[in-house]
Design an enzyme around this catalytic site. Sequence first.
Site, short mmCIF file in Angstrom:
data_model
loop_
_atom_site.label_atom_id
_atom_site.label_comp_id
_atom_site.label_asym_id
_atom_site.label_seq_id
_atom_site.Cartn_x
_atom_site.Cartn_y
_atom_site.Cartn_z
N THR A 3 -31.56 11.18 -2.07
CA THR A 3 -30.65 10.55 -3.43
C THR A 3 -30.20 11.89 -3.90
O THR A 3 -30.95 12.85 -3.67
CB THR A 3 -31.45 9.77 -4.38
OG1 THR A 3 -30.47 9.23 -5.19
CG2 THR A 3 -32.56 10.41 -4.92
N ARG A 4 -28.93 11.86 -4.37
CA ARG A 4 -28.36 12.83 -5.14
C ARG A 4 -27.99 12.33 -6.51
O ARG A 4 -27.24 12.98 -7.11
CB ARG A 4 -26.98 13.47 -4.27
CG ARG A 4 -25.91 12.18 -4.20
CD ARG A 4 -24.71 12.78 -3.36
NE ARG A 4 -23.79 11.89 -2.98
CZ ARG A 4 -22.97 11.31 -3.94
NH1 ARG A 4 -22.73 12.09 -5.08
NH2 ARG A 4 -21.98 10.54 -3.42
N ASN A 5 -28.60 11.02 -6.85
CA ASN A 5 -27.88 10.47 -8.16
C ASN A 5 -29.36 10.21 -8.94
O ASN A 5 -30.20 10.22 -8.28
CB ASN A 5 -27.15 9.19 -7.54
CG ASN A 5 -25.84 9.54 -7.04
OD1 ASN A 5 -25.07 10.40 -7.67
ND2 ASN A 5 -25.61 8.54 -6.15
#
Length: 507
Positions: free
Chosen positions: A194-196
Amino acid sequence: MPAPHGGVLQDLVARDASKRDSLLSESQQLSQWTLTARQICDIELILNGGFSPLTGFLAQEDYNGVVHNSRLSDGTLWTMPITLDVPEQFANSVKPNQRIALLQDGTIPVAILTVKDIYKPDKSVEAEKVFRGDPEHPAINYLFNTAGDYYIGGALDAIQLPQHYDYPGLRKTPAQLRLEFQSRQWDRVVAFQTRNPMHRAHRELTVRAARETNAKVLIHPVVGLTKPGDIDHHTRVRVYQEIIKRYPNGIAFLSLLPLAMRMGGDREAVWHAIIRKNYGASHFIVGRDHAGPGSNSKGVDFYGPYDAQELVESYKNELDIDVVPFRMVTYLPDEDRYAPIDEIDTSKTRTLNISGTELRKRLRDGGEIPEWFSYPEVVKILRESNPPRPKQGFALVFNDDIKVDRDQLSIALLSTFLQFGGGRHYKIYDHNDKPEFLELISDFVQAGSGLIIPSTWSASNKVNSANVYTIGHAKDADIKLASTEETIFHIVQKVVLFLEDNHFIQF
Protein backbone atom coordinates in the site's frame (compact mmCIF):
# COMPACT_ATOMS: atom_id res chain seq x y z
CA MET A 1 8.95 -19.71 3.12
CA PRO A 2 10.00 -19.29 -0.52
CA ALA A 3 13.63 -19.04 -1.59
CA PRO A 4 14.76 -15.58 -2.72
CA HIS A 5 14.36 -14.74 -6.40
CA GLY A 6 17.25 -16.34 -8.24
CA GLY A 7 17.90 -18.73 -5.34
CA VAL A 8 20.22 -16.57 -3.20
CA LEU A 9 19.48 -13.49 -1.09
CA GLN A 10 21.99 -10.93 -2.34
CA ASP A 11 22.65 -9.18 0.97
CA LEU A 12 25.63 -7.12 -0.16
CA VAL A 13 26.04 -5.38 3.20
CA ALA A 14 26.56 -8.71 4.94
CA ARG A 15 28.74 -9.98 2.08
CA ASP A 16 31.07 -6.97 2.20
CA ALA A 17 31.06 -6.35 5.97
CA SER A 18 34.64 -7.62 6.43
CA LYS A 19 36.05 -5.06 3.97
CA ARG A 20 33.85 -2.14 4.95
CA ASP A 21 36.70 -0.09 6.43
CA SER A 22 38.89 -0.49 3.36
CA LEU A 23 35.98 0.38 1.06
CA LEU A 24 35.22 3.46 3.13
CA SER A 25 38.83 4.56 2.88
CA GLU A 26 38.92 3.87 -0.86
CA SER A 27 35.75 5.89 -1.42
CA GLN A 28 37.51 9.05 -0.29
CA GLN A 29 39.97 8.76 -3.19
CA LEU A 30 37.47 8.08 -5.98
CA SER A 31 35.32 10.13 -8.29
CA GLN A 32 31.98 10.62 -6.61
CA TRP A 33 28.35 10.64 -7.67
CA THR A 34 25.62 11.97 -5.38
CA LEU A 35 22.61 9.71 -5.68
CA THR A 36 19.18 11.12 -6.52
CA ALA A 37 16.15 10.40 -4.33
CA ARG A 38 15.08 7.54 -6.61
CA GLN A 39 18.60 6.14 -6.78
CA ILE A 40 18.82 6.17 -2.97
CA CYS A 41 15.74 3.95 -2.81
CA ASP A 42 17.04 1.66 -5.55
CA ILE A 43 20.49 1.23 -4.09
CA GLU A 44 19.11 0.41 -0.64
CA LEU A 45 17.11 -2.46 -2.08
CA ILE A 46 20.08 -3.66 -4.14
CA LEU A 47 22.36 -3.59 -1.10
CA ASN A 48 19.93 -5.27 1.32
CA GLY A 49 18.81 -7.98 -1.10
CA GLY A 50 15.30 -6.69 -1.74
CA PHE A 51 16.15 -6.60 -5.45
CA SER A 52 17.75 -10.06 -5.53
CA PRO A 53 19.21 -11.35 -7.81
CA LEU A 54 20.59 -7.89 -8.74
CA THR A 55 24.03 -7.00 -7.38
CA GLY A 56 24.32 -3.62 -9.08
CA PHE A 57 22.77 -1.24 -11.56
CA LEU A 58 21.84 -2.82 -14.89
CA ALA A 59 24.47 -2.95 -17.60
CA GLN A 60 23.26 -2.51 -21.18
CA GLU A 61 22.73 -6.19 -21.99
CA ASP A 62 20.58 -6.72 -18.89
CA TYR A 63 18.80 -3.41 -19.47
CA ASN A 64 17.85 -4.37 -23.03
CA GLY A 65 16.62 -7.76 -21.86
CA VAL A 66 14.42 -6.22 -19.17
CA VAL A 67 12.98 -3.53 -21.45
CA HIS A 68 12.18 -5.86 -24.35
CA ASN A 69 11.53 -9.21 -22.67
CA SER A 70 11.12 -8.60 -18.91
CA ARG A 71 14.19 -10.77 -18.34
CA LEU A 72 17.81 -10.35 -17.38
CA SER A 73 20.43 -11.56 -19.83
CA ASP A 74 20.61 -14.94 -18.04
CA GLY A 75 16.86 -15.44 -18.52
CA THR A 76 15.78 -14.58 -14.97
CA LEU A 77 12.39 -12.86 -14.78
CA TRP A 78 12.79 -9.15 -13.97
CA THR A 79 10.32 -6.53 -15.17
CA MET A 80 11.62 -3.11 -14.11
CA PRO A 81 14.87 -1.49 -15.34
CA ILE A 82 17.00 -0.47 -12.35
CA THR A 83 19.47 2.02 -13.75
CA LEU A 84 21.95 4.63 -12.57
CA ASP A 85 21.06 7.61 -14.73
CA VAL A 86 23.57 10.48 -15.01
CA PRO A 87 23.97 13.59 -17.18
CA GLU A 88 26.19 13.55 -20.25
CA GLN A 89 28.96 15.55 -18.57
CA PHE A 90 29.38 12.98 -15.81
CA ALA A 91 29.05 10.07 -18.23
CA ASN A 92 31.91 11.47 -20.30
CA SER A 93 34.12 11.64 -17.20
CA VAL A 94 34.08 7.90 -16.45
CA LYS A 95 35.36 4.80 -18.22
CA PRO A 96 34.72 1.05 -18.03
CA ASN A 97 36.41 -0.67 -15.05
CA GLN A 98 36.65 2.65 -13.20
CA ARG A 99 35.39 2.67 -9.60
CA ILE A 100 33.02 5.40 -8.46
CA ALA A 101 31.92 6.27 -4.93
CA LEU A 102 28.15 6.64 -4.60
CA LEU A 103 27.06 9.10 -1.94
CA GLN A 104 23.91 9.91 -0.03
CA ASP A 105 23.30 13.67 0.33
CA GLY A 106 26.77 14.37 -1.06
CA THR A 107 28.51 13.29 2.15
CA ILE A 108 27.66 9.71 3.14
CA PRO A 109 29.34 6.97 1.06
CA VAL A 110 27.02 3.98 0.69
CA ALA A 111 28.71 1.92 -2.04
CA ILE A 112 31.39 1.75 -4.70
CA LEU A 113 30.35 1.01 -8.27
CA THR A 114 32.73 -0.77 -10.64
CA VAL A 115 31.74 0.55 -14.06
CA LYS A 116 30.94 -2.15 -16.60
CA ASP A 117 29.56 0.11 -19.31
CA ILE A 118 28.20 3.58 -20.01
CA TYR A 119 25.38 3.74 -22.52
CA LYS A 120 22.75 6.09 -23.88
CA PRO A 121 19.35 4.38 -23.78
CA ASP A 122 16.60 4.90 -26.29
CA LYS A 123 14.18 6.46 -23.83
CA SER A 124 11.30 6.36 -26.30
CA VAL A 125 11.62 2.57 -26.45
CA GLU A 126 11.83 2.30 -22.65
CA ALA A 127 8.76 4.52 -22.32
CA GLU A 128 6.76 2.43 -24.78
CA LYS A 129 7.86 -1.05 -23.72
CA VAL A 130 7.90 -0.56 -19.95
CA PHE A 131 5.21 2.09 -19.37
CA ARG A 132 3.07 1.87 -22.57
CA GLY A 133 4.12 5.21 -24.01
CA ASP A 134 1.60 7.76 -22.72
CA PRO A 135 3.66 10.94 -22.14
CA GLU A 136 1.42 11.82 -19.18
CA HIS A 137 2.48 8.68 -17.30
CA PRO A 138 4.46 9.88 -14.24
CA ALA A 139 7.33 7.47 -14.92
CA ILE A 140 7.61 8.67 -18.53
CA ASN A 141 7.50 12.26 -17.37
CA TYR A 142 10.35 11.44 -14.98
CA LEU A 143 12.24 9.58 -17.69
CA PHE A 144 12.28 12.52 -20.10
CA ASN A 145 12.26 15.50 -17.75
CA THR A 146 14.26 14.38 -14.70
CA ALA A 147 16.42 11.33 -15.42
CA GLY A 148 19.89 11.74 -16.89
CA ASP A 149 20.46 10.88 -20.55
CA TYR A 150 23.11 8.21 -19.88
CA TYR A 151 23.07 5.05 -17.78
CA ILE A 152 26.04 3.53 -15.97
CA GLY A 153 25.93 -0.20 -15.35
CA GLY A 154 28.06 -2.16 -12.95
CA ALA A 155 28.38 -4.19 -9.76
CA LEU A 156 28.34 -2.68 -6.28
CA ASP A 157 30.52 -3.11 -3.22
CA ALA A 158 28.50 -2.20 -0.13
CA ILE A 159 29.75 0.24 2.48
CA GLN A 160 26.50 0.82 4.35
CA LEU A 161 22.78 1.18 3.80
CA PRO A 162 21.45 4.71 3.27
CA GLN A 163 20.79 6.38 6.59
CA HIS A 164 17.27 6.96 7.88
CA TYR A 165 16.43 8.83 11.04
CA ASP A 166 12.80 7.77 11.31
CA TYR A 167 11.20 4.48 12.37
CA PRO A 168 14.40 2.43 12.76
CA GLY A 169 12.50 -0.41 14.38
CA LEU A 170 10.13 -0.72 11.43
CA ARG A 171 12.70 -0.76 8.62
CA LYS A 172 13.42 -4.48 8.38
CA THR A 173 15.77 -5.76 5.69
CA PRO A 174 14.86 -8.99 3.87
CA ALA A 175 17.27 -10.97 6.06
CA GLN A 176 15.84 -9.43 9.23
CA LEU A 177 12.25 -10.01 8.17
CA ARG A 178 12.95 -13.61 7.23
CA LEU A 179 14.49 -14.15 10.68
CA GLU A 180 11.44 -12.50 12.26
CA PHE A 181 9.12 -14.88 10.44
CA GLN A 182 11.26 -17.87 11.42
CA SER A 183 11.27 -16.85 15.07
CA ARG A 184 7.47 -16.58 14.97
CA GLN A 185 7.24 -19.86 13.04
CA TRP A 186 5.40 -18.11 10.22
CA ASP A 187 5.99 -20.18 7.08
CA ARG A 188 2.96 -18.77 5.24
CA VAL A 189 2.79 -14.97 4.99
CA VAL A 190 0.52 -12.89 2.77
CA ALA A 191 2.01 -9.48 1.95
CA PHE A 192 -0.11 -6.37 1.48
CA GLN A 193 1.31 -3.52 -0.59
CA THR A 194 0.00 0.00 0.00
CA ARG A 195 0.94 3.64 -0.55
CA ASN A 196 -2.22 4.98 1.08
CA PRO A 197 -3.63 5.18 4.61
CA MET A 198 -5.51 2.06 5.69
CA HIS A 199 -9.11 2.00 6.84
CA ARG A 200 -11.53 -0.65 8.08
CA ALA A 201 -12.08 -2.12 4.61
CA HIS A 202 -8.33 -2.75 4.23
CA ARG A 203 -8.21 -4.44 7.60
CA GLU A 204 -11.17 -6.63 6.64
CA LEU A 205 -9.81 -7.69 3.26
CA THR A 206 -6.34 -8.53 4.63
CA VAL A 207 -7.80 -10.56 7.49
CA ARG A 208 -9.99 -12.41 4.98
CA ALA A 209 -6.97 -13.03 2.75
CA ALA A 210 -5.04 -14.44 5.70
CA ARG A 211 -7.87 -16.78 6.67
CA GLU A 212 -8.44 -17.95 3.10
CA THR A 213 -4.74 -18.78 2.66
CA ASN A 214 -4.10 -19.98 6.23
CA ALA A 215 -1.36 -17.36 6.47
CA LYS A 216 -0.26 -14.42 8.58
CA VAL A 217 -0.30 -10.83 7.31
CA LEU A 218 2.66 -8.62 6.41
CA ILE A 219 1.61 -4.99 6.13
CA HIS A 220 4.41 -3.76 3.83
CA PRO A 221 3.76 -0.11 2.88
CA VAL A 222 6.00 1.86 0.54
CA VAL A 223 7.81 4.74 2.25
CA GLY A 224 10.17 5.66 -0.58
CA LEU A 225 8.81 7.53 -3.60
CA THR A 226 5.16 7.08 -4.50
CA LYS A 227 2.69 8.91 -6.73
CA PRO A 228 2.94 12.72 -6.67
CA GLY A 229 0.24 14.07 -4.40
CA ASP A 230 0.11 11.02 -2.11
CA ILE A 231 -0.19 11.51 1.64
CA ASP A 232 3.25 11.79 3.23
CA HIS A 233 4.74 8.64 4.71
CA HIS A 234 4.93 10.01 8.27
CA THR A 235 1.16 10.42 8.38
CA ARG A 236 0.68 6.99 6.83
CA VAL A 237 3.06 5.24 9.22
CA ARG A 238 1.21 6.69 12.21
CA VAL A 239 -1.98 5.29 10.68
CA TYR A 240 -0.41 1.86 10.14
CA GLN A 241 0.86 1.81 13.71
CA GLU A 242 -2.68 2.35 14.96
CA ILE A 243 -4.50 0.00 12.61
CA ILE A 244 -2.10 -2.88 13.30
CA LYS A 245 -3.51 -2.85 16.84
CA ARG A 246 -6.94 -3.66 15.38
CA TYR A 247 -5.86 -7.02 13.95
CA PRO A 248 -6.47 -10.27 15.83
CA ASN A 249 -3.59 -10.82 18.22
CA GLY A 250 -0.53 -12.34 16.59
CA ILE A 251 -1.82 -12.31 13.03
CA ALA A 252 -0.12 -9.23 11.52
CA PHE A 253 3.30 -7.59 11.32
CA LEU A 254 4.24 -4.11 10.07
CA SER A 255 7.45 -3.36 8.17
CA LEU A 256 8.33 -0.44 5.89
CA LEU A 257 9.60 -0.79 2.33
CA PRO A 258 12.00 1.92 1.00
CA LEU A 259 10.86 1.48 -2.60
CA ALA A 260 10.72 4.13 -5.32
CA MET A 261 7.52 3.23 -7.14
CA ARG A 262 7.28 3.82 -10.88
CA MET A 263 3.47 3.43 -10.96
CA GLY A 264 4.14 0.85 -13.66
CA GLY A 265 0.91 -1.14 -13.46
CA ASP A 266 1.21 -4.78 -14.52
CA ARG A 267 5.00 -4.82 -14.84
CA GLU A 268 5.31 -3.17 -11.46
CA ALA A 269 2.97 -5.71 -9.88
CA VAL A 270 5.31 -8.53 -10.95
CA TRP A 271 8.23 -6.52 -9.58
CA HIS A 272 6.38 -6.05 -6.28
CA ALA A 273 5.75 -9.78 -6.06
CA ILE A 274 9.46 -10.51 -6.58
CA ILE A 275 10.40 -8.03 -3.87
CA ARG A 276 7.91 -9.53 -1.40
CA LYS A 277 9.23 -13.02 -2.14
CA ASN A 278 12.71 -11.76 -1.31
CA TYR A 279 11.34 -10.45 1.99
CA GLY A 280 9.96 -13.91 2.82
CA ALA A 281 6.28 -13.67 1.83
CA SER A 282 4.63 -16.77 0.38
CA HIS A 283 1.53 -14.93 -0.88
CA PHE A 284 0.96 -11.48 -2.33
CA ILE A 285 -2.25 -9.48 -2.61
CA VAL A 286 -2.55 -7.91 -6.06
CA GLY A 287 -5.15 -5.19 -6.23
CA ARG A 288 -7.43 -3.84 -8.90
CA ASP A 289 -5.31 -1.49 -11.07
CA HIS A 290 -2.35 -2.41 -8.88
CA ALA A 291 0.40 0.25 -8.97
CA GLY A 292 -1.45 2.15 -11.67
CA PRO A 293 -1.42 5.97 -11.72
CA GLY A 294 -5.10 6.22 -12.62
CA SER A 295 -6.03 8.04 -15.81
CA ASN A 296 -4.55 10.75 -18.01
CA SER A 297 -5.94 14.24 -18.59
CA LYS A 298 -8.41 12.85 -21.15
CA GLY A 299 -9.81 10.36 -18.66
CA VAL A 300 -8.16 7.36 -20.30
CA ASP A 301 -6.83 4.78 -17.85
CA PHE A 302 -3.12 4.03 -18.14
CA TYR A 303 -3.81 0.34 -17.36
CA GLY A 304 -6.80 -1.97 -17.39
CA PRO A 305 -8.30 -2.82 -13.99
CA TYR A 306 -7.13 -6.44 -14.05
CA ASP A 307 -3.96 -6.18 -16.14
CA ALA A 308 -1.76 -6.51 -13.06
CA GLN A 309 -3.53 -9.56 -11.67
CA GLU A 310 -3.43 -11.29 -15.04
CA LEU A 311 0.28 -10.65 -15.66
CA VAL A 312 1.34 -11.75 -12.17
CA GLU A 313 -0.82 -14.85 -12.47
CA SER A 314 0.80 -15.69 -15.82
CA TYR A 315 4.19 -15.85 -14.07
CA LYS A 316 2.86 -17.68 -11.02
CA ASN A 317 5.00 -20.80 -11.32
CA GLU A 318 8.16 -18.88 -12.11
CA LEU A 319 7.59 -16.38 -9.33
CA ASP A 320 7.07 -19.09 -6.70
CA ILE A 321 4.69 -16.82 -4.81
CA ASP A 322 0.92 -17.26 -4.73
CA VAL A 323 -1.26 -14.44 -6.00
CA VAL A 324 -4.21 -13.40 -3.85
CA PRO A 325 -6.60 -11.23 -5.89
CA PHE A 326 -7.74 -8.11 -4.07
CA ARG A 327 -11.44 -8.65 -3.28
CA MET A 328 -13.33 -5.40 -2.86
CA VAL A 329 -15.36 -5.35 0.34
CA THR A 330 -18.32 -3.15 1.16
CA TYR A 331 -20.08 -2.21 4.36
CA LEU A 332 -23.52 -3.66 5.14
CA PRO A 333 -25.13 -1.15 7.53
CA ASP A 334 -28.10 -3.37 8.40
CA GLU A 335 -25.72 -6.10 9.57
CA ASP A 336 -22.85 -3.88 10.77
CA ARG A 337 -20.22 -5.87 8.89
CA TYR A 338 -18.09 -5.90 5.76
CA ALA A 339 -18.50 -8.46 3.00
CA PRO A 340 -16.95 -9.05 -0.43
CA ILE A 341 -18.96 -7.04 -2.92
CA ASP A 342 -19.01 -9.92 -5.40
CA GLU A 343 -21.01 -11.95 -2.88
CA ILE A 344 -23.69 -9.28 -2.36
CA ASP A 345 -26.86 -8.71 -4.37
CA THR A 346 -26.86 -4.92 -4.20
CA SER A 347 -30.43 -4.79 -5.53
CA LYS A 348 -31.61 -6.45 -2.32
CA THR A 349 -28.95 -5.49 0.23
CA ARG A 350 -28.11 -1.96 1.32
CA THR A 351 -24.41 -1.08 1.13
CA LEU A 352 -22.32 1.93 2.06
CA ASN A 353 -18.94 3.13 0.85
CA ILE A 354 -16.89 6.32 0.86
CA SER A 355 -14.66 6.92 -2.17
CA GLY A 356 -11.17 8.37 -1.93
CA THR A 357 -12.43 11.57 -3.52
CA GLU A 358 -15.25 11.85 -0.98
CA LEU A 359 -12.85 11.14 1.90
CA ARG A 360 -10.53 13.93 0.78
CA LYS A 361 -13.53 16.28 0.51
CA ARG A 362 -14.67 15.43 4.03
CA LEU A 363 -11.17 15.99 5.38
CA ARG A 364 -10.93 19.29 3.51
CA ASP A 365 -14.33 20.52 4.64
CA GLY A 366 -14.27 19.06 8.14
CA GLY A 367 -17.12 16.66 7.29
CA GLU A 368 -18.02 13.58 9.29
CA ILE A 369 -16.05 10.38 8.71
CA PRO A 370 -18.12 7.58 10.25
CA GLU A 371 -16.63 4.88 12.41
CA TRP A 372 -17.91 2.14 10.13
CA PHE A 373 -15.50 3.49 7.49
CA SER A 374 -12.40 4.20 9.57
CA TYR A 375 -11.30 3.90 13.17
CA PRO A 376 -11.43 7.10 15.29
CA GLU A 377 -7.69 7.04 15.99
CA VAL A 378 -6.99 6.86 12.24
CA VAL A 379 -9.35 9.73 11.48
CA LYS A 380 -7.69 11.80 14.20
CA ILE A 381 -4.27 11.33 12.58
CA LEU A 382 -5.60 12.21 9.13
CA ARG A 383 -7.32 15.35 10.43
CA GLU A 384 -4.13 16.48 12.14
CA SER A 385 -2.20 16.17 8.89
CA ASN A 386 -5.04 17.34 6.64
CA PRO A 387 -6.80 20.13 8.53
CA PRO A 388 -10.08 21.48 7.11
CA ARG A 389 -9.97 24.55 4.89
CA PRO A 390 -10.69 27.07 7.69
CA LYS A 391 -7.42 25.95 9.32
CA GLN A 392 -5.35 25.75 6.13
CA GLY A 393 -3.04 28.48 4.93
CA PHE A 394 -3.13 30.33 1.62
CA ALA A 395 -1.08 32.84 -0.37
CA LEU A 396 -2.41 35.57 -2.65
CA VAL A 397 -0.13 36.68 -5.48
CA PHE A 398 -0.78 39.92 -7.38
CA ASN A 399 -0.46 39.69 -11.16
CA ASP A 400 1.28 42.52 -13.02
CA ASP A 401 -1.97 43.78 -14.57
CA ILE A 402 -3.48 45.06 -11.32
CA LYS A 403 -3.83 48.83 -11.65
CA VAL A 404 -4.60 49.89 -8.08
CA ASP A 405 -1.86 50.75 -5.60
CA ARG A 406 -0.42 47.43 -4.50
CA ASP A 407 0.63 48.58 -1.06
CA GLN A 408 -2.84 49.93 -0.32
CA LEU A 409 -4.49 46.76 -1.63
CA SER A 410 -2.20 44.69 0.59
CA ILE A 411 -3.09 46.77 3.64
CA ALA A 412 -6.80 46.58 2.80
CA LEU A 413 -6.71 42.82 2.47
CA LEU A 414 -4.72 42.42 5.68
CA SER A 415 -7.12 44.64 7.63
CA THR A 416 -10.11 42.77 6.23
CA PHE A 417 -8.68 39.36 7.09
CA LEU A 418 -7.69 40.36 10.62
CA GLN A 419 -11.25 41.32 11.48
CA PHE A 420 -12.34 37.72 10.90
CA GLY A 421 -10.13 36.39 13.70
CA GLY A 422 -10.01 32.60 13.81
CA GLY A 423 -6.40 32.19 14.84
CA ARG A 424 -4.81 32.32 11.38
CA HIS A 425 -1.59 34.33 11.12
CA TYR A 426 -1.67 36.90 8.30
CA LYS A 427 1.33 38.63 6.79
CA ILE A 428 2.26 40.84 3.84
CA TYR A 429 5.32 39.39 2.18
CA ASP A 430 7.03 41.24 -0.65
CA HIS A 431 8.81 38.91 -2.99
CA ASN A 432 12.00 38.03 -4.72
CA ASP A 433 12.49 35.01 -6.95
CA LYS A 434 15.14 33.25 -4.88
CA PRO A 435 14.48 29.55 -4.23
CA GLU A 436 14.61 30.22 -0.49
CA PHE A 437 11.64 32.53 -0.86
CA LEU A 438 9.62 29.88 -2.68
CA GLU A 439 10.33 27.40 0.11
CA LEU A 440 9.38 29.97 2.73
CA ILE A 441 6.04 30.63 1.05
CA SER A 442 5.31 26.91 1.02
CA ASP A 443 6.24 26.62 4.69
CA PHE A 444 3.97 29.51 5.68
CA VAL A 445 1.05 28.07 3.73
CA GLN A 446 1.50 24.59 5.17
CA ALA A 447 1.63 26.11 8.66
CA GLY A 448 -1.82 27.63 8.15
CA SER A 449 -0.88 31.27 7.56
CA GLY A 450 -2.47 33.73 5.16
CA LEU A 451 0.10 35.50 2.97
CA ILE A 452 -0.32 38.55 0.77
CA ILE A 453 2.38 38.95 -1.90
CA PRO A 454 1.98 42.36 -3.55
CA SER A 455 4.74 42.30 -6.17
CA THR A 456 4.44 40.61 -9.55
CA TRP A 457 5.52 37.03 -9.14
CA SER A 458 6.32 35.06 -12.26
CA ALA A 459 7.47 32.03 -10.30
CA SER A 460 4.30 31.49 -8.27
CA ASN A 461 3.55 28.20 -9.98
CA LYS A 462 6.80 26.77 -8.65
CA VAL A 463 5.68 26.86 -5.03
CA ASN A 464 5.09 23.40 -3.61
CA SER A 465 1.65 24.20 -2.22
CA ALA A 466 -1.88 23.72 -3.45
CA ASN A 467 -3.17 26.92 -1.86
CA VAL A 468 -1.32 29.64 -3.80
CA TYR A 469 -3.69 31.84 -5.82
CA THR A 470 -3.08 34.67 -8.27
CA ILE A 471 -5.17 37.86 -8.51
CA GLY A 472 -5.49 39.76 -11.78
CA HIS A 473 -7.26 40.36 -15.08
CA ALA A 474 -5.55 37.58 -17.05
CA LYS A 475 -7.59 34.57 -18.14
CA ASP A 476 -5.47 32.22 -16.08
CA ALA A 477 -5.77 34.22 -12.83
CA ASP A 478 -7.30 32.22 -9.99
CA ILE A 479 -9.19 35.28 -8.77
CA LYS A 480 -10.10 36.96 -12.06
CA LEU A 481 -10.96 40.65 -11.97
CA ALA A 482 -13.35 42.26 -14.44
CA SER A 483 -12.25 45.44 -16.20
CA THR A 484 -14.62 47.49 -14.04
CA GLU A 485 -13.18 46.18 -10.78
CA GLU A 486 -10.45 48.75 -10.39
CA THR A 487 -11.16 49.90 -6.84
CA ILE A 488 -9.54 48.37 -3.81
CA PHE A 489 -12.97 47.81 -2.27
CA HIS A 490 -14.17 45.74 -5.23
CA ILE A 491 -10.99 43.66 -5.29
CA VAL A 492 -11.11 42.97 -1.55
CA GLN A 493 -14.74 41.94 -1.86
CA LYS A 494 -13.92 39.54 -4.71
CA VAL A 495 -11.02 38.00 -2.79
CA VAL A 496 -13.09 37.50 0.36
CA LEU A 497 -15.88 35.82 -1.63
CA PHE A 498 -13.33 33.52 -3.30
CA LEU A 499 -11.86 32.51 0.07
CA GLU A 500 -15.34 31.97 1.50
CA ASP A 501 -16.42 29.83 -1.47
CA ASN A 502 -13.30 27.71 -0.98
CA HIS A 503 -13.95 27.40 2.76
CA PHE A 504 -10.84 29.26 3.96
CA ILE A 505 -13.05 31.81 5.71
CA GLN A 506 -16.31 31.05 7.49
CA PHE A 507 -18.86 33.63 8.57
